[in-house]
Design an enzyme around this catalytic site. Structure first.
Site, PDB file in Angstrom:
ATOM      1  N   ARG A 126       0.856  -1.184   0.000  1.00  8.47           N
ATOM      2  CA  ARG A 126       0.000   0.000   0.000  1.00  8.47           C
ATOM      3  C   ARG A 126       0.890   1.231   0.000  1.00  8.47           C
ATOM      4  O   ARG A 126       1.946   1.256   0.652  1.00  8.47           O
ATOM      5  CB  ARG A 126      -0.886   0.044   1.251  1.00  8.47           C
ATOM      6  CG  ARG A 126      -2.113  -0.841   1.187  1.00  8.47           C
ATOM      7  CD  ARG A 126      -3.137  -0.328   0.153  1.00  8.47           C
ATOM      8  NE  ARG A 126      -4.340  -1.134   0.094  1.00  8.47           N
ATOM      9  CZ  ARG A 126      -4.541  -2.174  -0.702  1.00  8.47           C
ATOM     10  NH1 ARG A 126      -3.595  -2.567  -1.539  1.00  8.47           N
ATOM     11  NH2 ARG A 126      -5.691  -2.826  -0.692  1.00  8.47           N
ATOM     12  N   HIS A 158      -1.154   0.630  -9.598  1.00 13.17           N
ATOM     13  CA  HIS A 158      -1.805  -0.378  -8.731  1.00 13.17           C
ATOM     14  C   HIS A 158      -2.355  -1.554  -9.550  1.00 13.17           C
ATOM     15  O   HIS A 158      -3.574  -1.744  -9.652  1.00 13.17           O
ATOM     16  CB  HIS A 158      -2.915   0.273  -7.907  1.00 13.17           C
ATOM     17  CG  HIS A 158      -3.242  -0.503  -6.662  1.00 13.17           C
ATOM     18  ND1 HIS A 158      -3.708   0.068  -5.504  1.00 13.17           N
ATOM     19  CD2 HIS A 158      -3.167  -1.840  -6.388  1.00 13.17           C
ATOM     20  CE1 HIS A 158      -3.907  -0.865  -4.576  1.00 13.17           C
ATOM     21  NE2 HIS A 158      -3.588  -2.043  -5.104  1.00 13.17           N
ATOM     22  N   GLU A 198      -3.692   7.695  -4.540  1.00 11.30           N
ATOM     23  CA  GLU A 198      -3.948   7.071  -5.840  1.00 11.30           C
ATOM     24  C   GLU A 198      -5.192   7.719  -6.418  1.00 11.30           C
ATOM     25  O   GLU A 198      -6.183   7.823  -5.697  1.00 11.30           O
ATOM     26  CB  GLU A 198      -4.164   5.565  -5.683  1.00 11.30           C
ATOM     27  CG  GLU A 198      -2.887   4.863  -5.235  1.00 11.30           C
ATOM     28  CD  GLU A 198      -3.024   3.358  -5.138  1.00 11.30           C
ATOM     29  OE1 GLU A 198      -4.124   2.829  -5.395  1.00 11.30           O
ATOM     30  OE2 GLU A 198      -2.030   2.699  -4.805  1.00 11.30           O
TER      31      GLU A 198
HETATM   32  C1  DGY Z   1      -6.049  -5.664  -2.939  1.00 13.76           C
HETATM   33  O1  DGY Z   1      -6.908  -6.481  -3.259  1.00 13.76           O
HETATM   34  O2  DGY Z   1      -5.984  -5.173  -1.814  1.00 13.76           O
HETATM   35  C2  DGY Z   1      -5.047  -5.298  -3.959  1.00 13.76           C
HETATM   36  O3  DGY Z   1      -4.292  -4.204  -3.590  1.00 13.76           O
HETATM   37  C3  DGY Z   1      -5.709  -5.100  -5.305  1.00 13.76           C
HETATM   38  O4  DGY Z   1      -4.676  -5.183  -6.269  1.00 13.76           O
END
Ligand code: DGY
Length: 321
Positions: free
Chosen positions: A234, A282, A263
């Site tokens: 993240r 992402h 983001e």
């Molecule tokens: C999630 O599912 O948390 C991922 O970051 C998506 O790619």
């Protein structure tokens, strides 16, 4: 009939399952996520909410939706966009989608690691700019993997899947995760040792109060000057300003980011000026099969919650006492 709000068009397997059970569910069909106000208005009165990681699901939203809300299901493994204590306090189970995206995210991590090590994006920019005039012994030299050390911070499912892939590249693997058992020939170490010894550092911790800006100036200052940092977890785990200074001053060799904070990343973010920073939007779980499985699992969680059954993947099982 239960009222359901789904905050974006998700891949077919999930939509098909939802239609079988609830033919008239409400679906947000725009490409962009609903604004905060649109989310509150459309979700008001819902018994079930199926959301993505782009929606902030906090106490205010839960209260605006109303006390009839029985289940929140997110098509993501990460749940940092959801106020879990608030949901638990209201007795609302929260579903997520672990497991099905492990391999895709580990593949993406490795793609980023290799791309940053071998300067793939930089090389492509170089070629497209018409700068390729001859083969050169010193053009865009990168880092070797064989015999190097990969340090994995957070050794859950995805961290372990990255370690498994690293074996094929003859990397030595060490990890830091006080709660994980050794696996995949990886050796547990404390964080300082990991940073001191690793040529590649890959981040796989969830975002929470303890991991916010875990990768800060001090963390980066302990890394080797030849080290490559990969973050497919993240964006909030990383202090982007500290990373900018570490990359700009060549304190570390390169970074590859699948995730940013915020983001989308604003186009005036200083990281975008740097050749040694690779950033993608992402895409960790972005394979067709993986997104189909995430969609199906998110729908299964929602359907189970609406039927009063235990969710196949419940993040806050405390709600079941
Ligand atoms: C999630 O599912 O948390 C991922 O970051 C998506 O790619």
């Amino acid at each position: 009939m239960a009222k359901i709000f789904v905050t974006r068009i998700i891949p077919d397997p999930g939509l098909i399952l939802l239609r079988e059970h609830f033919p008239h569910f409400d679906l947000w069909t725009a490409d962009q996520p609903p604004s905060r106000n649109e989310l509150i208005e459309r979700a008001r009165g819902a018994d079930g909410l199926l959301c993505l990681l782009t929606e902030k699901v906090d106490a205010e939203l839960m209260d605006a939706i109303g006390p009839q809300l029985k289940v929140i299901s997110s098509m993501s493994v990460g749940v940092d966009h959801i106020d879990i204590p608030a949901a638990t306090a209201r007795g609302i189970p929260v579903g997520n989608t672990p497991g099905v995206l492990t391999d895709a995210t580990a593949d993406q991590t490795f793609a980023l690691l290799l791309a940053a090590a071998r300067r793939i994006a930089e090389g492509e920019r170089y070629l497209r700019a018409g700068k390729w005039v001859t083969w050169s012994p010193s053009l865009l030299l990168g880092a070797d993997l064989v015999g190097a050390t990969l340090g994995i911070v957070g050794f859950g499912r995805i961290g372990q899947a990255v370690a498994k892939r690293a074996q094929g590249f003859d990397l030595r693997v060490i990890y830091h995760d006080p709660t994980a058992q050794p696996a995949c020939n990886a050796q547990p170490v404390d964080l300082d040792t990991l940073l001191r010894e690793s040529d590649f550092v890959s981040i796989h911790v969830p975002l929470n109060a303890e991991t916010k800006h875990l990768v800060n100036a001090e963390f980066l200052s302990k890394m080797k000057p030849n080290a490559v940092l990969v973050n497919a977890a993240r964006g909030g785990v990383l202090d982007q300003s500290a990373l900018y200074h570490a990359l700009k001053s060549n304190q570390i060799f390169a970074a590859a980011l699948d995730v940013t904070d915020p983001e989308p990343l604003p186009m005036d973010c200083p990281l975008l000026e740097l050749e040694n920073c690779l950033i993608v939007p992402h895409l960790g779980s972005a394979s067709k099969k993986t997104r189909d499985m995430m969609s199906l699992l998110a729908a299964q969680n929602l359907v189970a919650g609406l039927k009063g059954e235990r969710l196949p993947n419940c993040f806050n099982p405390q709600v079941y006492g």
